[in-house]
Design a protein around this motif. Structure first.
Motif, PDB file in Angstrom:
ATOM      1  N   VAL A  43     -27.849  -5.474   4.499  1.00  0.00           N
ATOM      2  CA  VAL A  43     -27.294  -5.333   5.842  1.00  0.00           C
ATOM      3  C   VAL A  43     -27.241  -3.856   6.223  1.00  0.00           C
ATOM      4  CG1 VAL A  43     -24.890  -5.272   5.039  1.00  0.00           C
ATOM      5  CG2 VAL A  43     -25.400  -6.030   7.372  1.00  0.00           C
ATOM      6  N   ASP A  44     -27.543  -3.575   7.484  1.00  0.00           N
ATOM      7  CA  ASP A  44     -27.314  -2.241   8.033  1.00  0.00           C
ATOM      8  C   ASP A  44     -25.955  -2.271   8.699  1.00  0.00           C
ATOM      9  OD1 ASP A  44     -29.795  -1.082   7.343  1.00  0.00           O
ATOM     10  OD2 ASP A  44     -30.746  -2.022   9.075  1.00  0.00           O
ATOM     11  N   ILE A  45     -25.101  -1.304   8.377  1.00  0.00           N
ATOM     12  CA  ILE A  45     -23.766  -1.278   8.968  1.00  0.00           C
ATOM     13  C   ILE A  45     -23.420   0.114   9.469  1.00  0.00           C
ATOM     14  CG2 ILE A  45     -22.830  -3.197   7.625  1.00  0.00           C
ATOM     15  CD1 ILE A  45     -21.471  -1.134   5.813  1.00  0.00           C
ATOM     16  N   LEU A  46     -22.674   0.125  10.536  1.00  0.00           N
ATOM     17  CA  LEU A  46     -22.007   1.330  11.000  1.00  0.00           C
ATOM     18  C   LEU A  46     -20.532   0.938  11.017  1.00  0.00           C
ATOM     19  CD1 LEU A  46     -22.936   3.655  13.915  1.00  0.00           C
ATOM     20  CD2 LEU A  46     -20.581   3.056  13.429  1.00  0.00           C
ATOM     21  N   TRP A  47     -19.806   1.419  10.033  1.00  0.00           N
ATOM     22  CA  TRP A  47     -18.414   1.034   9.841  1.00  0.00           C
ATOM     23  C   TRP A  47     -17.530   1.992  10.620  1.00  0.00           C
ATOM     24  CZ3 TRP A  47     -14.630   2.758   5.761  1.00  0.00           C
ATOM     25  CH2 TRP A  47     -13.509   1.914   5.685  1.00  0.00           C
ATOM     26  N   ASN A  48     -16.647   1.456  11.453  1.00  0.00           N
ATOM     27  CA  ASN A  48     -15.753   2.285  12.257  1.00  0.00           C
ATOM     28  C   ASN A  48     -14.459   2.637  11.537  1.00  0.00           C
ATOM     29  OD1 ASN A  48     -17.538   2.400  14.383  1.00  0.00           O
ATOM     30  ND2 ASN A  48     -16.640   0.669  15.447  1.00  0.00           N
ATOM     31  N   GLY A  49     -14.349   2.278  10.288  1.00  0.00           N
ATOM     32  CA  GLY A  49     -13.201   2.681   9.492  1.00  0.00           C
ATOM     33  C   GLY A  49     -12.100   1.644   9.401  1.00  0.00           C
ATOM     34  N   ASP A  50     -11.093   2.006   8.636  1.00  0.00           N
ATOM     35  CA  ASP A  50      -9.964   1.132   8.358  1.00  0.00           C
ATOM     36  C   ASP A  50      -9.068   1.000   9.578  1.00  0.00           C
ATOM     37  OD1 ASP A  50      -8.026  -0.325   6.917  1.00  0.00           O
ATOM     38  OD2 ASP A  50      -6.904   1.523   6.590  1.00  0.00           O
ATOM     39  N   LEU A  51      -8.616  -0.209   9.843  1.00  0.00           N
ATOM     40  CA  LEU A  51      -7.700  -0.454  10.948  1.00  0.00           C
ATOM     41  C   LEU A  51      -6.270  -0.692  10.477  1.00  0.00           C
ATOM     42  CD1 LEU A  51      -9.762  -2.859  13.240  1.00  0.00           C
ATOM     43  CD2 LEU A  51      -9.202  -0.469  13.638  1.00  0.00           C
TER      44      LEU A  51
ATOM     45  N   ASN B 278     -11.620 -12.705   4.510  1.00  0.00           N
ATOM     46  CA  ASN B 278     -10.855 -13.868   4.074  1.00  0.00           C
ATOM     47  C   ASN B 278     -10.367 -14.610   5.316  1.00  0.00           C
ATOM     48  OD1 ASN B 278      -8.907 -15.696   3.053  1.00  0.00           O
ATOM     49  ND2 ASN B 278      -8.471 -14.353   1.337  1.00  0.00           N
ATOM     50  N   LEU B 279     -10.831 -15.839   5.504  1.00  0.00           N
ATOM     51  CA  LEU B 279     -10.479 -16.602   6.698  1.00  0.00           C
ATOM     52  C   LEU B 279      -8.982 -16.854   6.836  1.00  0.00           C
ATOM     53  CD1 LEU B 279     -13.318 -19.282   6.895  1.00  0.00           C
ATOM     54  CD2 LEU B 279     -12.989 -17.283   8.344  1.00  0.00           C
ATOM     55  N   LEU B 280      -8.239 -16.708   5.749  1.00  0.00           N
ATOM     56  CA  LEU B 280      -6.801 -16.948   5.800  1.00  0.00           C
ATOM     57  C   LEU B 280      -6.040 -15.818   6.488  1.00  0.00           C
ATOM     58  CD1 LEU B 280      -4.617 -18.964   4.909  1.00  0.00           C
ATOM     59  CD2 LEU B 280      -4.452 -17.702   2.770  1.00  0.00           C
ATOM     60  N   TYR B 281      -6.624 -14.611   6.483  1.00  0.00           N
ATOM     61  CA  TYR B 281      -5.910 -13.440   6.997  1.00  0.00           C
ATOM     62  C   TYR B 281      -6.689 -12.760   8.116  1.00  0.00           C
ATOM     63  CZ  TYR B 281      -3.747 -14.152   2.472  1.00  0.00           C
ATOM     64  OH  TYR B 281      -3.124 -14.712   1.386  1.00  0.00           O
ATOM     65  N   ASN B 282      -6.131 -12.708   9.320  1.00  0.00           N
ATOM     66  CA  ASN B 282      -6.816 -12.088  10.453  1.00  0.00           C
ATOM     67  C   ASN B 282      -7.032 -10.594  10.287  1.00  0.00           C
ATOM     68  OD1 ASN B 282      -7.238 -14.395  11.916  1.00  0.00           O
ATOM     69  ND2 ASN B 282      -5.310 -14.230  13.034  1.00  0.00           N
ATOM     70  N   GLU B 283      -6.237  -9.917   9.479  1.00  0.00           N
ATOM     71  CA  GLU B 283      -6.381  -8.468   9.337  1.00  0.00           C
ATOM     72  C   GLU B 283      -7.591  -8.069   8.495  1.00  0.00           C
ATOM     73  OE1 GLU B 283      -3.414  -9.825   6.176  1.00  0.00           O
ATOM     74  OE2 GLU B 283      -3.663 -10.193   8.290  1.00  0.00           O
ATOM     75  N   THR B 284      -8.398  -9.035   8.045  1.00  0.00           N
ATOM     76  CA  THR B 284      -9.565  -8.718   7.214  1.00  0.00           C
ATOM     77  C   THR B 284     -10.866  -8.692   8.021  1.00  0.00           C
ATOM     78  OG1 THR B 284      -9.943 -11.030   6.604  1.00  0.00           O
ATOM     79  CG2 THR B 284      -8.464  -9.738   5.194  1.00  0.00           C
ATOM     80  N   LEU B 285     -10.763  -8.552   9.326  1.00  0.00           N
ATOM     81  CA  LEU B 285     -11.933  -8.542  10.197  1.00  0.00           C
ATOM     82  C   LEU B 285     -12.692  -7.214  10.116  1.00  0.00           C
ATOM     83  CD1 LEU B 285     -10.089 -10.238  13.121  1.00  0.00           C
ATOM     84  CD2 LEU B 285     -12.146 -11.170  12.062  1.00  0.00           C
ATOM     85  N   PHE B 286     -14.019  -7.300  10.185  1.00  0.00           N
ATOM     86  CA  PHE B 286     -14.877  -6.118  10.118  1.00  0.00           C
ATOM     87  C   PHE B 286     -14.756  -5.318  11.418  1.00  0.00           C
ATOM     88  CE2 PHE B 286     -18.987  -3.905  10.519  1.00  0.00           C
ATOM     89  CZ  PHE B 286     -19.000  -3.245   9.304  1.00  0.00           C
ATOM     90  N   ASN B 287     -14.755  -4.000  11.282  1.00  0.00           N
ATOM     91  CA  ASN B 287     -14.634  -3.095  12.420  1.00  0.00           C
ATOM     92  C   ASN B 287     -15.884  -2.214  12.467  1.00  0.00           C
ATOM     93  OD1 ASN B 287     -13.650  -1.504  14.520  1.00  0.00           O
ATOM     94  ND2 ASN B 287     -12.525  -0.160  13.134  1.00  0.00           N
ATOM     95  N   GLY B 288     -16.870  -2.604  13.274  1.00  0.00           N
ATOM     96  CA  GLY B 288     -18.084  -1.797  13.378  1.00  0.00           C
ATOM     97  C   GLY B 288     -19.266  -2.625  13.820  1.00  0.00           C
ATOM     98  N   PHE B 289     -20.461  -2.137  13.497  1.00  0.00           N
ATOM     99  CA  PHE B 289     -21.708  -2.778  13.888  1.00  0.00           C
ATOM    100  C   PHE B 289     -22.467  -3.239  12.662  1.00  0.00           C
ATOM    101  CE2 PHE B 289     -20.656   0.148  17.257  1.00  0.00           C
ATOM    102  CZ  PHE B 289     -20.991  -0.531  18.419  1.00  0.00           C
ATOM    103  N   MET B 290     -23.219  -4.340  12.813  1.00  0.00           N
ATOM    104  CA  MET B 290     -24.113  -4.840  11.761  1.00  0.00           C
ATOM    105  C   MET B 290     -25.471  -5.103  12.370  1.00  0.00           C
ATOM    106  SD  MET B 290     -22.094  -7.644   9.515  1.00  0.00           S
ATOM    107  CE  MET B 290     -20.321  -7.614   9.467  1.00  0.00           C
ATOM    108  N   ASP B 291     -26.504  -4.945  11.556  1.00  0.00           N
ATOM    109  CA  ASP B 291     -27.862  -5.222  11.987  1.00  0.00           C
ATOM    110  C   ASP B 291     -28.649  -5.719  10.773  1.00  0.00           C
ATOM    111  OD1 ASP B 291     -30.284  -5.315  13.394  1.00  0.00           O
ATOM    112  OD2 ASP B 291     -29.761  -3.526  14.524  1.00  0.00           O
ATOM    113  N   ASN B 292     -29.844  -6.251  11.038  1.00  0.00           N
ATOM    114  CA  ASN B 292     -30.737  -6.811  10.026  1.00  0.00           C
ATOM    115  C   ASN B 292     -30.103  -7.997   9.372  1.00  0.00           C
ATOM    116  OD1 ASN B 292     -32.908  -5.260  10.572  1.00  0.00           O
ATOM    117  ND2 ASN B 292     -32.645  -3.901   8.852  1.00  0.00           N
TER     118      ASN B 292
END
Length: 187
Positions: free
Chosen positions: A62-70, A173-187
């Motif tokens: 995966v190509d990612i541009l991670w916007n950091g920890d929230l 983890n689908l159980l916890y909403n705070e585990t969502l990815f923050n950024g972009f993904m490609d490929n």
């Protein structure tokens, strides 16, 4: 892409990929990538856990541009983790450390492997992150180069229970909403 939703159809066998944008031969650009806002955006692939059950080798790229920890929680890239009903998960720790967690078909409990030699906390930088796991070996790639090789217990992918969710992207983890990815993904 300007669309608020996208449907991804998957057949039961074969290779899976998501192509967003009109010309996939171009380099990674924001207008050709999937944005995950860290608050509510996820993608369900409708691929059931038993599709990968028993696989003796896996590769994720995966190509990612991670916007950091929230919020100090892991952020998922791809997986099917729901508390103890889990099979695998690829993500990033709050400190910018990639991880791959999985259940092998042996009596070994759930395993976590970390890419200790790299920190992805450099914002506004695209990374090509890949893992390949087979024969008790996990190989980490960053931008096409091998950066770490870990010894793990892996003969074939298993699951902790039969109540494992479909494979999804953008959450660890689908159980916890705070585990969502923050950024972009490609490929």
């Amino acid at each position: 892409t300007g669309e608020t939703t996208q449907t991804i159809e998957v057949s039961e066998t074969g290779n899976y990929s998501v192509e967003v944008g009109g010309n996939s031969s171009e380099g990674v650009e924001n207008n050709y990538s999937m944005y995950f806002d860290g608050e509510s955006a996820t993608i369900s692939t409708e691929i059931p856990y038993n599709f990968l059950l028993g696989e003796e080798s896996l590769t994720f790229i995966v190509d990612i541009l991670w916007n950091g920890d929230l919020n100090g929680s892991d952020q998922g890239i791809i997986g099917n983790v729901y508390s103890y009903n889990s099979q695998f998960g690829l993500g990033i720790k709050p400190q910018g450390i990639p991880y791959f967690a999985f259940k092998d078909n042996s009596d070994t409990p759930w395993q976590d492997a970390f890419l200790e030699t790299v920190n992805l906390s450099d914002s506004e930088v695209w990374f090509n992150l890949a893992i390949s796991i087979y024969d008790n070996t996990l190989i980490w790639y960053l931008n096409g180069e091998i950066v770490e090789i870990d010894d793990v217990v892996f003969n074939a992918l298993s699951s902790e229970t039969t109540n494992v969710p479909n494979i999804f992207m953008g959450m660890s983890n689908l159980l916890y909403n705070e585990t969502l990815f923050n950024g972009f993904m490609d490929n």
